[in-house]
Structure formats: structure tokens, C-alpha cells
Design a protein around this motif. Structure first.
Motif, PDB file in Angstrom:
ATOM      1  N   ILE A  44      -1.352  37.930  75.333  1.00 11.91           N
ATOM      2  CA  ILE A  44      -2.746  37.551  75.089  1.00 11.91           C
ATOM      3  C   ILE A  44      -3.242  38.175  73.790  1.00 11.91           C
ATOM      4  CG2 ILE A  44      -5.127  37.806  75.911  1.00 11.91           C
ATOM      5  CD1 ILE A  44      -3.597  35.728  77.470  1.00 11.91           C
ATOM      6  N   PHE A  45      -2.998  39.470  73.609  1.00 10.57           N
ATOM      7  CA  PHE A  45      -3.446  40.151  72.395  1.00 10.57           C
ATOM      8  C   PHE A  45      -2.802  39.541  71.153  1.00 10.57           C
ATOM      9  CE2 PHE A  45      -4.026  44.153  75.172  1.00 10.57           C
ATOM     10  CZ  PHE A  45      -5.331  43.789  75.470  1.00 10.57           C
ATOM     11  N   SER A  46      -1.519  39.195  71.236  1.00  8.52           N
ATOM     12  CA  SER A  46      -0.823  38.591  70.101  1.00  8.52           C
ATOM     13  C   SER A  46      -1.450  37.261  69.710  1.00  8.52           C
ATOM     14  CB  SER A  46       0.658  38.401  70.446  1.00  8.52           C
ATOM     15  OG  SER A  46       1.324  37.696  69.425  1.00  8.52           O
ATOM     16  N   PRO A  67      -8.635  47.144  73.057  1.00 13.07           N
ATOM     17  CA  PRO A  67      -7.871  46.265  72.161  1.00 13.07           C
ATOM     18  C   PRO A  67      -8.611  44.978  71.815  1.00 13.07           C
ATOM     19  CG  PRO A  67      -6.484  47.069  73.945  1.00 13.07           C
ATOM     20  CD  PRO A  67      -7.884  47.428  74.292  1.00 13.07           C
ATOM     21  N   LEU A  68      -9.371  44.435  72.767  1.00  9.25           N
ATOM     22  CA  LEU A  68     -10.130  43.221  72.485  1.00  9.25           C
ATOM     23  C   LEU A  68     -11.133  43.463  71.366  1.00  9.25           C
ATOM     24  CD1 LEU A  68     -10.826  41.862  76.094  1.00  9.25           C
ATOM     25  CD2 LEU A  68      -9.373  40.814  74.354  1.00  9.25           C
ATOM     26  N   LYS A  69     -11.821  44.593  71.416  1.00 10.67           N
ATOM     27  CA  LYS A  69     -12.788  44.917  70.367  1.00 10.67           C
ATOM     28  C   LYS A  69     -12.099  45.180  69.033  1.00 10.67           C
ATOM     29  CE  LYS A  69     -16.450  47.377  71.209  1.00 10.67           C
ATOM     30  NZ  LYS A  69     -17.365  48.456  71.614  1.00 10.67           N
ATOM     31  N   GLU A  70     -10.933  45.830  69.082  1.00 10.23           N
ATOM     32  CA  GLU A  70     -10.202  46.114  67.853  1.00 10.23           C
ATOM     33  C   GLU A  70      -9.706  44.834  67.185  1.00 10.23           C
ATOM     34  OE1 GLU A  70      -7.184  48.752  69.196  1.00 10.23           O
ATOM     35  OE2 GLU A  70      -8.467  50.542  69.116  1.00 10.23           O
ATOM     36  N   ILE A  71      -9.276  43.863  67.991  1.00 14.55           N
ATOM     37  CA  ILE A  71      -8.732  42.608  67.459  1.00 14.55           C
ATOM     38  C   ILE A  71      -9.838  41.663  67.016  1.00 14.55           C
ATOM     39  CG2 ILE A  71      -7.427  40.521  68.038  1.00 14.55           C
ATOM     40  CD1 ILE A  71      -5.847  42.315  70.041  1.00 14.55           C
ATOM     41  N   LEU A  72     -10.854  41.520  67.863  1.00 14.83           N
ATOM     42  CA  LEU A  72     -11.855  40.469  67.659  1.00 14.83           C
ATOM     43  C   LEU A  72     -13.133  40.948  66.989  1.00 14.83           C
ATOM     44  CD1 LEU A  72     -11.471  38.663  71.099  1.00 14.83           C
ATOM     45  CD2 LEU A  72     -10.421  38.026  68.923  1.00 14.83           C
ATOM     46  N   GLY A  73     -13.435  42.220  67.083  1.00 13.84           N
ATOM     47  CA  GLY A  73     -14.675  42.707  66.485  1.00 13.84           C
ATOM     48  C   GLY A  73     -15.823  42.683  67.471  1.00 13.84           C
ATOM     49  N   VAL A  90     -25.635  25.920  73.819  1.00 12.19           N
ATOM     50  CA  VAL A  90     -24.341  25.976  74.489  1.00 12.19           C
ATOM     51  C   VAL A  90     -23.282  26.429  73.499  1.00 12.19           C
ATOM     52  CG1 VAL A  90     -23.940  23.508  74.028  1.00 12.19           C
ATOM     53  CG2 VAL A  90     -22.654  24.643  75.857  1.00 12.19           C
ATOM     54  N   VAL A  91     -22.282  27.160  74.009  1.00 12.65           N
ATOM     55  CA  VAL A  91     -21.178  27.615  73.161  1.00 12.65           C
ATOM     56  C   VAL A  91     -19.888  27.005  73.677  1.00 12.65           C
ATOM     57  CG1 VAL A  91     -22.348  29.749  72.552  1.00 12.65           C
ATOM     58  CG2 VAL A  91     -20.785  29.725  74.508  1.00 12.65           C
ATOM     59  N   PRO A  92     -18.938  26.721  72.773  1.00 13.22           N
ATOM     60  CA  PRO A  92     -17.641  26.196  73.209  1.00 13.22           C
ATOM     61  C   PRO A  92     -16.838  27.250  73.940  1.00 13.22           C
ATOM     62  CG  PRO A  92     -17.641  26.589  70.846  1.00 13.22           C
ATOM     63  CD  PRO A  92     -19.049  26.828  71.310  1.00 13.22           C
ATOM     64  N   HIS A  93     -15.975  26.788  74.841  1.00 17.17           N
ATOM     65  CA  HIS A  93     -15.145  27.690  75.628  1.00 17.17           C
ATOM     66  C   HIS A  93     -13.691  27.543  75.182  1.00 17.17           C
ATOM     67  CE1 HIS A  93     -14.029  30.171  79.040  1.00 17.17           C
ATOM     68  NE2 HIS A  93     -13.029  29.341  79.250  1.00 17.17           N
ATOM     69  N   ILE A  94     -13.096  28.649  74.795  1.00 16.83           N
ATOM     70  CA  ILE A  94     -11.734  28.624  74.255  1.00 16.83           C
ATOM     71  C   ILE A  94     -10.737  29.130  75.282  1.00 16.83           C
ATOM     72  CG2 ILE A  94     -10.187  29.709  72.571  1.00 16.83           C
ATOM     73  CD1 ILE A  94     -12.292  29.531  70.527  1.00 16.83           C
ATOM     74  N   TYR A  95      -9.722  28.311  75.534  1.00 14.60           N
ATOM     75  CA  TYR A  95      -8.529  28.802  76.206  1.00 14.60           C
ATOM     76  C   TYR A  95      -7.344  28.077  75.618  1.00 14.60           C
ATOM     77  CZ  TYR A  95     -10.335  25.009  79.109  1.00 14.60           C
ATOM     78  OH  TYR A  95     -10.895  23.841  79.552  1.00 14.60           O
ATOM     79  N   TRP A  96      -6.147  28.507  75.983  1.00 15.12           N
ATOM     80  CA  TRP A  96      -4.996  28.094  75.186  1.00 15.12           C
ATOM     81  C   TRP A  96      -3.711  28.399  75.938  1.00 15.12           C
ATOM     82  CZ3 TRP A  96      -7.837  32.446  74.954  1.00 15.12           C
ATOM     83  CH2 TRP A  96      -7.155  33.661  75.057  1.00 15.12           C
ATOM     84  N   SER A  97      -2.620  27.905  75.412  1.00  9.10           N
ATOM     85  CA  SER A  97      -1.289  28.277  75.859  1.00  9.10           C
ATOM     86  C   SER A  97      -0.374  28.260  74.644  1.00  9.10           C
ATOM     87  CB  SER A  97      -0.775  27.309  76.935  1.00  9.10           C
ATOM     88  OG  SER A  97       0.552  27.621  77.292  1.00  9.10           O
ATOM     89  N   GLY A  98      -0.283  29.382  73.983  1.00  7.41           N
ATOM     90  CA  GLY A  98       0.558  29.467  72.801  1.00  7.41           C
ATOM     91  C   GLY A  98      -0.227  29.446  71.504  1.00  7.41           C
ATOM     92  N   GLU A  99       0.449  29.789  70.419  1.00  5.62           N
ATOM     93  CA  GLU A  99      -0.214  29.927  69.129  1.00  5.62           C
ATOM     94  C   GLU A  99      -0.630  28.591  68.530  1.00  5.62           C
ATOM     95  OE1 GLU A  99       1.975  32.389  66.470  1.00  5.62           O
ATOM     96  OE2 GLU A  99       1.715  34.194  67.709  1.00  5.62           O
ATOM     97  N   LYS A 100       0.053  27.503  68.892  1.00  4.45           N
ATOM     98  CA  LYS A 100      -0.332  26.213  68.331  1.00  4.45           C
ATOM     99  C   LYS A 100      -1.726  25.820  68.807  1.00  4.45           C
ATOM    100  CE  LYS A 100       1.872  22.106  66.659  1.00  4.45           C
ATOM    101  NZ  LYS A 100       3.176  21.429  66.487  1.00  4.45           N
ATOM    102  N   ASP A 101      -2.015  26.105  70.080  1.00  2.00           N
ATOM    103  CA  ASP A 101      -3.374  25.861  70.582  1.00  2.00           C
ATOM    104  C   ASP A 101      -4.381  26.703  69.818  1.00  2.00           C
ATOM    105  OD1 ASP A 101      -2.761  23.963  72.477  1.00  2.00           O
ATOM    106  OD2 ASP A 101      -2.703  25.362  74.161  1.00  2.00           O
ATOM    107  N   MET A 102      -4.037  27.969  69.567  1.00  2.00           N
ATOM    108  CA  MET A 102      -4.946  28.860  68.850  1.00  2.00           C
ATOM    109  C   MET A 102      -5.224  28.346  67.440  1.00  2.00           C
ATOM    110  SD  MET A 102      -6.345  31.169  70.501  1.00  2.00           S
ATOM    111  CE  MET A 102      -6.360  32.671  71.471  1.00  2.00           C
TER     112      MET A 102
END
Length: 328
Positions: free
Chosen positions: A248-250, A278-284, A205-217
């Protein structure tokens, strides 16, 4: 004033002031400075988990508190995944006929009934795929259904583990700005609790990430840095409006910058180059899942260009989406 804070102040109105928080807000350490939504910012049809409520305190206890740091990831071998995995629904056999499938993705509410939580006896027979096809079980579904899973987690999760999918994601509890911030913080943590339950049941199993703002990130980045055995995480990025992608990208850049190592991302939802590139450029390393492949096959067309398919509609759509991800 920071543009992002200005946007949040405009959204929250008079609630958008840190001085407006209730005394003793239980999740104050997890909030952006401009987030003071201890109560709903809009009327709700259900009992909201407000910061001073008895129910909110109970949920905090059930989730083992708000911190992510009391859950440790076990080392689990994650199977090799293709760059695109089509999502299928119950009874897809007629669509995938004559198509060799190495992997398919299936949402959890396709194999667990929404009302009585009855778990399918055989996940592959229910979907209509070959016994050798590997299955990614996505922890996505309606909010009411997922809340029912949470309430009955001690009984249901062992049955979900018995489905023997080849890979699971943690449950995707919704995060809404209009809800009190206690709900957002709790839903992030509750998802990680479901990750812990499943890993202790012995399934990959893998963790699922979601957020609201940079503090969550930054909270997620800290947890991932402390749990070096996690090299793959899932995200749901469907139903995002065009105007929201810049934000989202930020925030994804914030996550990537805060990580001490490269990880892989299993993302559901995006289906065009303006989102995928952009997702691939940011995240790899990005692996995508999407239901659009099957939806278009059912209508005998290809995505975006709306051309009619000529031979096997599902195979042509599968090839199309795979090449789309490669080209991004």
C-alpha cells in the motif's frame, strides 16, 4: 522478475499470464502486464462480470466506458476540515452528550435504509447530534447495499443530496483481486460516476480513490493532473492486513510521485502510529476518520492502551485520537 509481478503471478497461478487473456479484452489498456484475469480466479456466489459477457458490456455502457477522462470535476468549495473526524452511527446521542463537536463522519448506510433505500428526513436528528455540527457523509457500506444504490441511482442520489451534508465522498465500490479485472476497472469508474452525479446535484463532494496496482494509481494521477480543481480525495484503508501495508505504501508513493501538485487526503480506517505516521510522511496533509473513537467510548476505554476513561468517554477518546494524528 519484479517482486510485485512475482507475487501477482503466484496469486493468479495459471491465469497470471498476459497471453491467457481473451481476445478483444475490453479493458486491456488499463491492466498491469501480469493481469490476465478475464474470468474469476475463484468460484463466486454471483454472476461475475467477465470480459466477454453481455452483462459486462452493459455495465461498461452504464459507467460511460472504462476511461476516467470523460468525467470532469467542477470547481467546488471544500470546507475546512479538522485533522481527525469521529465516525458516528444512528442513535449516538447518549455517547456525545456534553461534547462539543464541530464535525462528525457518517456512513451512507446509516441514513439510507439497506433494504428499501428510504432516506432519513434529517441526518442530524437520526445520528443524535447538534444542528450546528457539520457532517461528512462517507459513501461506504456493504457491497449489496451499494449495488442497490447504483441500480436506483437516478431516483436515490437526488434524495441523498437533499440530506444537505456539509461534505460528501463518492461511493466506495469494492475492488477484489479474485474478481475478473473488468469488475475492478468498472468499480473504479463507477465510483467516479457517483462523484459526477453528486457534483452535478450541487453538493460539495470529493472523488474516492482506490486501486489495484501502480497502473491504476497512474490513471488516477493523470485524471487528478487534468482536474486541477480537485484538492481533496478520499480513501478507505480499513481492514488491511499488516503484511499488505508495505505494498500500500509503495503504491501511494507512486501516486504522489506522479502528481503535478500537492493534494489533501481524507482517509478512513488507520488507527495507530505505525499506519498513520508513514501515511503522513508519504502523502503530506492527511485527515483521518475512524469509528473506533465511538466504539471505545461505548466501552469506557481509550484506544490501544485500553485505559478506562474518567469523565466524558467520547470527549476523552476524541482528544486522544486528535493528539494521535498530531503526534504522527
Amino acid at each position: 522478475m519484479d517482486e510485485k509481478i512475482t507475487d501477482q503471478l503466484e496469486f493468479w497461478g495459471l491465469n497470471g499470464l498476459s497471453t491467457a487473456r481473451i481476445s478483444g479484452c475490453p479493458v486491456v489498456d488499463y491492466l498491469d502486464d501480469c493481469d490476465s484475469a478475464c474470468y474469476p480466479t475463484k468460484p463466486s456466489k454471483y454472476e461475475a462480470l467477465t470480459c466477454g459477457s453481455k452483462k459486462g458490456a452493459q455495465f461498461l455502457g452504464d459507467a460511460r466506458g472504462a476511461t476516467l477522462n470523460n468525467i470532469k470535476a467542477l470547481r467546488v468549495k471544500i470546507p475546512k476540515l479538522p485533522i481527525f473526524i469521529p465516525e458516528l452511527q444512528h442513535g449516538s446521542k447518549y455517547l456525545v452528550n456534553n461534547t462539543k463537536l464541530d464535525w462528525v463522519a457518517v456512513k451512507i448506510d446509516e441514513v439510507v435504509s439497506k433494504h428499501d433505500l428510504k432516506v432519513a428526513a434529517d441526518i442530524r436528528k437520526r445520528i443524535g447530534i447538534d444542528s450546528k455540527t457539520k457532517v461528512l457523509l462517507l459513501g461506504y457500506g456493504s457491497d449489496r447495499f451499494l449495488e442497490n444504490l447504483w441500480t436506483n441511482r437516478k431516483k436515490i442520489f437526488p434524495q441523498i443530496a437533499s440530506l444537505k451534508a456539509d461534505l460528501y465522498t463518492a461511493i466506495d465500490y469494492s475492488v477484489f483481486l479474485v474478481h475478473p479485472h473488468l469488475e475492478r476497472v468498472l468499480n473504479v469508474k463507477r465510483s467516479l460516476v457517483t462523484f459526477d452525479i453528486l457534483q452535478r446535484l450541487g453538493v460539495p463532494v470529493v472523488p474516492h480513490i482506490y486501486w489495484s496496482g501502480e497502473k491504476d494509481m497512474k490513471r488516477w494521477a493523470f485524471w487528478l493532473n487534468q482536474n486541477s480543481g480537485v484538492n481533496l480525495v478520499s480513501m478507505y484503508l480499513g481492514w488491511i492486513r499488516k503484511s499488505e501495508w508495505v505494498k500500500i505504501f509503495s503504491e501511494l508513493k507512486c501516486l504522489n510521485k506522479s502528481l503535478e501538485r500537492k493534494i489533501n487526503y481524507l482517509i478512513s480506517g488507520p488507527g495507530n502510529l505505525t499506519e498513520i505516521k508513514p501515511l503522513k510522511e508519504i502523502l503530506g496533509n492527511v485527515i483521518l476518520t475512524d469509528a473506533e473513537c465511538a466504539l471505545n467510548a461505548a466501552h469506557h476505554k481509550l484506544s490501544q492502551n485500553k485505559l478506562k476513561v474518567t469523565y466524558y468517554p467520547f470527549k476523552e477518546n476524541l482528544d486522544y485520537h486528535t493528539e494521535l494524528v498530531k503526534a504522527a
